[in-house]
Write a protein that holds these residues in place. Structure first.
Motif, mmCIF file in Angstrom:
data_model
loop_
_atom_site.group_PDB
_atom_site.id
_atom_site.type_symbol
_atom_site.label_atom_id
_atom_site.label_comp_id
_atom_site.label_asym_id
_atom_site.label_seq_id
_atom_site.Cartn_x
_atom_site.Cartn_y
_atom_site.Cartn_z
ATOM 1 N N PRO A 134 -0.371 -3.830 5.922
ATOM 2 C CA PRO A 134 -0.329 -2.390 6.170
ATOM 3 C C PRO A 134 -1.034 -1.580 5.095
ATOM 4 O O PRO A 134 -0.994 -1.921 3.907
ATOM 5 C CB PRO A 134 1.177 -2.084 6.186
ATOM 6 N N CYS A 135 -1.700 -0.516 5.522
ATOM 7 C CA CYS A 135 -2.328 0.405 4.576
ATOM 8 C C CYS A 135 -1.621 1.752 4.677
ATOM 9 O O CYS A 135 -0.783 1.955 5.565
ATOM 10 C CB CYS A 135 -3.821 0.516 4.835
ATOM 11 N N ALA A 136 -1.947 2.666 3.770
ATOM 12 C CA ALA A 136 -1.175 3.902 3.672
ATOM 13 C C ALA A 136 -2.068 5.105 3.400
ATOM 14 O O ALA A 136 -3.130 4.992 2.788
ATOM 15 C CB ALA A 136 -0.136 3.780 2.558
ATOM 16 N N ASP A 137 -1.591 6.264 3.856
ATOM 17 C CA ASP A 137 -2.220 7.559 3.605
ATOM 18 C C ASP A 137 -1.167 8.419 2.918
ATOM 19 O O ASP A 137 -0.113 8.711 3.495
ATOM 20 C CB ASP A 137 -2.662 8.184 4.933
ATOM 21 N N ARG A 189 -4.761 13.455 -2.592
ATOM 22 C CA ARG A 189 -4.656 12.631 -1.398
ATOM 23 C C ARG A 189 -5.270 11.261 -1.669
ATOM 24 O O ARG A 189 -6.297 11.147 -2.329
ATOM 25 C CB ARG A 189 -5.375 13.278 -0.222
ATOM 26 N N VAL A 190 -4.633 10.210 -1.128
ATOM 27 C CA VAL A 190 -5.119 8.843 -1.321
ATOM 28 C C VAL A 190 -4.964 8.055 -0.025
ATOM 29 O O VAL A 190 -4.043 8.287 0.753
ATOM 30 C CB VAL A 190 -4.359 8.112 -2.448
ATOM 31 N N LEU A 191 -5.880 7.120 0.185
ATOM 32 C CA LEU A 191 -5.727 6.112 1.222
ATOM 33 C C LEU A 191 -5.824 4.759 0.541
ATOM 34 O O LEU A 191 -6.782 4.497 -0.188
ATOM 35 C CB LEU A 191 -6.775 6.253 2.322
ATOM 36 N N VAL A 192 -4.817 3.925 0.755
ATOM 37 C CA VAL A 192 -4.735 2.627 0.077
ATOM 38 C C VAL A 192 -4.760 1.522 1.127
ATOM 39 O O VAL A 192 -3.938 1.507 2.048
ATOM 40 C CB VAL A 192 -3.455 2.507 -0.768
ATOM 41 N N THR A 193 -5.705 0.593 0.977
ATOM 42 C CA THR A 193 -5.793 -0.557 1.880
ATOM 43 C C THR A 193 -5.280 -1.809 1.182
ATOM 44 O O THR A 193 -5.219 -1.877 -0.048
ATOM 45 C CB THR A 193 -7.239 -0.781 2.351
ATOM 46 N N HIS A 194 -4.919 -2.821 1.998
ATOM 47 C CA HIS A 194 -4.368 -4.065 1.438
ATOM 48 C C HIS A 194 -4.773 -5.232 2.338
ATOM 49 O O HIS A 194 -3.915 -5.960 2.864
ATOM 50 C CB HIS A 194 -2.850 -3.944 1.323
ATOM 51 N N ALA A 232 0.811 -1.213 0.000
ATOM 52 C CA ALA A 232 0.000 0.000 0.000
ATOM 53 C C ALA A 232 0.853 1.276 0.000
ATOM 54 O O ALA A 232 0.535 2.218 -0.735
ATOM 55 C CB ALA A 232 -0.953 -0.023 1.200
ATOM 56 N N PRO A 233 1.930 1.366 0.803
ATOM 57 C CA PRO A 233 2.751 2.576 0.732
ATOM 58 C C PRO A 233 3.323 2.821 -0.665
ATOM 59 O O PRO A 233 3.361 3.964 -1.134
ATOM 60 C CB PRO A 233 3.860 2.305 1.760
ATOM 61 N N GLU A 234 3.749 1.741 -1.327
ATOM 62 C CA GLU A 234 4.269 1.886 -2.688
ATOM 63 C C GLU A 234 3.172 2.387 -3.617
ATOM 64 O O GLU A 234 3.404 3.251 -4.481
ATOM 65 C CB GLU A 234 4.807 0.541 -3.178
ATOM 66 N N ALA A 235 1.954 1.870 -3.454
ATOM 67 C CA ALA A 235 0.838 2.293 -4.290
ATOM 68 C C ALA A 235 0.477 3.757 -4.037
ATOM 69 O O ALA A 235 0.169 4.510 -4.976
ATOM 70 C CB ALA A 235 -0.367 1.397 -4.027
ATOM 71 N N ALA A 236 0.518 4.167 -2.771
ATOM 72 C CA ALA A 236 0.223 5.559 -2.451
ATOM 73 C C ALA A 236 1.245 6.497 -3.103
ATOM 74 O O ALA A 236 0.881 7.552 -3.645
ATOM 75 C CB ALA A 236 0.210 5.761 -0.931
ATOM 76 N N GLY A 295 3.921 13.592 1.884
ATOM 77 C CA GLY A 295 4.423 12.226 1.868
ATOM 78 C C GLY A 295 3.409 11.174 2.266
ATOM 79 O O GLY A 295 2.207 11.419 2.324
ATOM 80 N N VAL A 296 3.929 9.986 2.590
ATOM 81 C CA VAL A 296 3.112 8.802 2.869
ATOM 82 C C VAL A 296 3.361 8.319 4.296
ATOM 83 O O VAL A 296 4.511 8.247 4.739
ATOM 84 C CB VAL A 296 3.440 7.669 1.873
#
Length: 299
Positions: free
Chosen positions: A234-237, A225-230, A211-215, A243-244
């Motif tokens: 781990p998920c990312a903002d 702005r994005v929030l990515v779940t997996h 998710a951090p890589e995708a963000a 930054g992330v």
């Protein structure tokens, strides 16, 4: 609720969810015992239900037929505390439905019959233009949860519309198959996109392992702005210029899947509304999603 001004608008799919769940693992052709439920659902509705649990009054902008199923659905929404005054009621379109089968090994298959929402087009947005909720001269300035069940053309119109120029837009794809519909909103300066890892890859035409890589990839594509779940990983903002950050969901026994992403999105929005910073809001959203998938709160 009739007559109450909404705290937030939920635009998109409100329909009947017909969900079959079995506690056993399933494969193609499985015929197993389980439970079948019919509950109000749809991306916009799932988000609205979570917002109600946090004490907000969500207003629904959607289409619901004037058939008996539609009357029953509107009544159910009102009983839950949704603001239903602004729903577009179609005379000639049936009420939409979603059907899914879930086993112990996750979602087996699903079919979304959301053709009425797509056929209604911009009719569902009339209250934002005619003065009931806003106008081009004085647009709605509060939060809006927007779901990707709308057509690509309508989402593109929203991206450039003066009616949404002051809104805090929170956007979720309806499914990976509809993720690319969100491309016009990717670089919108007031939009926050909530996607899973697969959907992030589709928006970037790339493959990501985390998710951090995708963000990072989405920010590089111009996202504000994005929030990515997996799933359970781990998920990312990711925020343009800031930054992330990342956090991990709580390990829980998963008893249901449908609606988890919508719960995450709604809980995150509420957390920020009450003043939590990025890290706190991410943790709050992950906690709410974990409680939901564990079955500890009602649908």
């Amino acid at each position: 609720m009739i007559g109450q001004p909404p705290d937030i608008l939920c635009i998109g799919s409100v329909l009947w969810d017909i969900i079959g769940r079995s506690p056993t693992a399933m494969r193609l052709g499985s015929d197993v015992p389980g439970r079948i439920t019919r509950l109000p659902g749809g991306v916009a509705m799932n988000i609205a239900m979570t917002l109600r649990r946090f004490g907000l009054a969500p207003g629904l902008l959607t289409t619901i037929g004037r058939d008996p199923e539609g009357d029953e659905l509107v009544a159910a929404c009102a009983r839950m505390g949704m603001v239903t005054d602004h729903i577009y009621r179609s005379e000639d379109l049936p009420t939409d439905r979603y059907m899914a089968v879930e086993g112990a090994n996750g979602l087996i298959a699903a079919i979304a019959d959301a053709h009425s929402l797509e056929a209604s087009g911009d009719k569902i947005l009339r209250p934002l233009a005619d003065g009931r909720l806003g106008s081009a001269a004085a647009p709605w300035s509060g939060p809006i949860a927007l779901d990707g069940n709308l057509t690509e053309a309508l989402l593109a119109d929203i991206a450039g519309s003066a009616l949404f120029a002051r809104a805090d837009l929170r956007v979720a794809p309806a499914s990976p198959g509809k993720a690319e519909r969100l491309l016009p909103l990717l670089a919108h300066p007031r939009a926050t996109l909530y996607v899973n890892l697969e959907e992030a890859g589709l928006l970037c035409a790339a493959e990501f392992s985390s998710a951090p890589e995708a963000a990072e990839g989405l920010l590089a594509r111009g996202a504000h702005r994005v929030l990515v779940t997996h799933g359970g990983k781990p998920c990312a903002d990711g925020l343009h210029g800031a930054g992330v950050i990342s956090d991990s969901p709580l390990p829980v026994l998963v008893t249901r899947i449908t609606g988890a992403g919508d719960t995450f999105m709604a809980a995150h929005l509420v957390a920020e509304r009450r003043g939590e910073d990025r890290a706190q809001a991410l943790a709050s959203a992950l906690r709410a999603a974990a409680i939901y998938v564990s079955g500890e709160i009602g649908s």
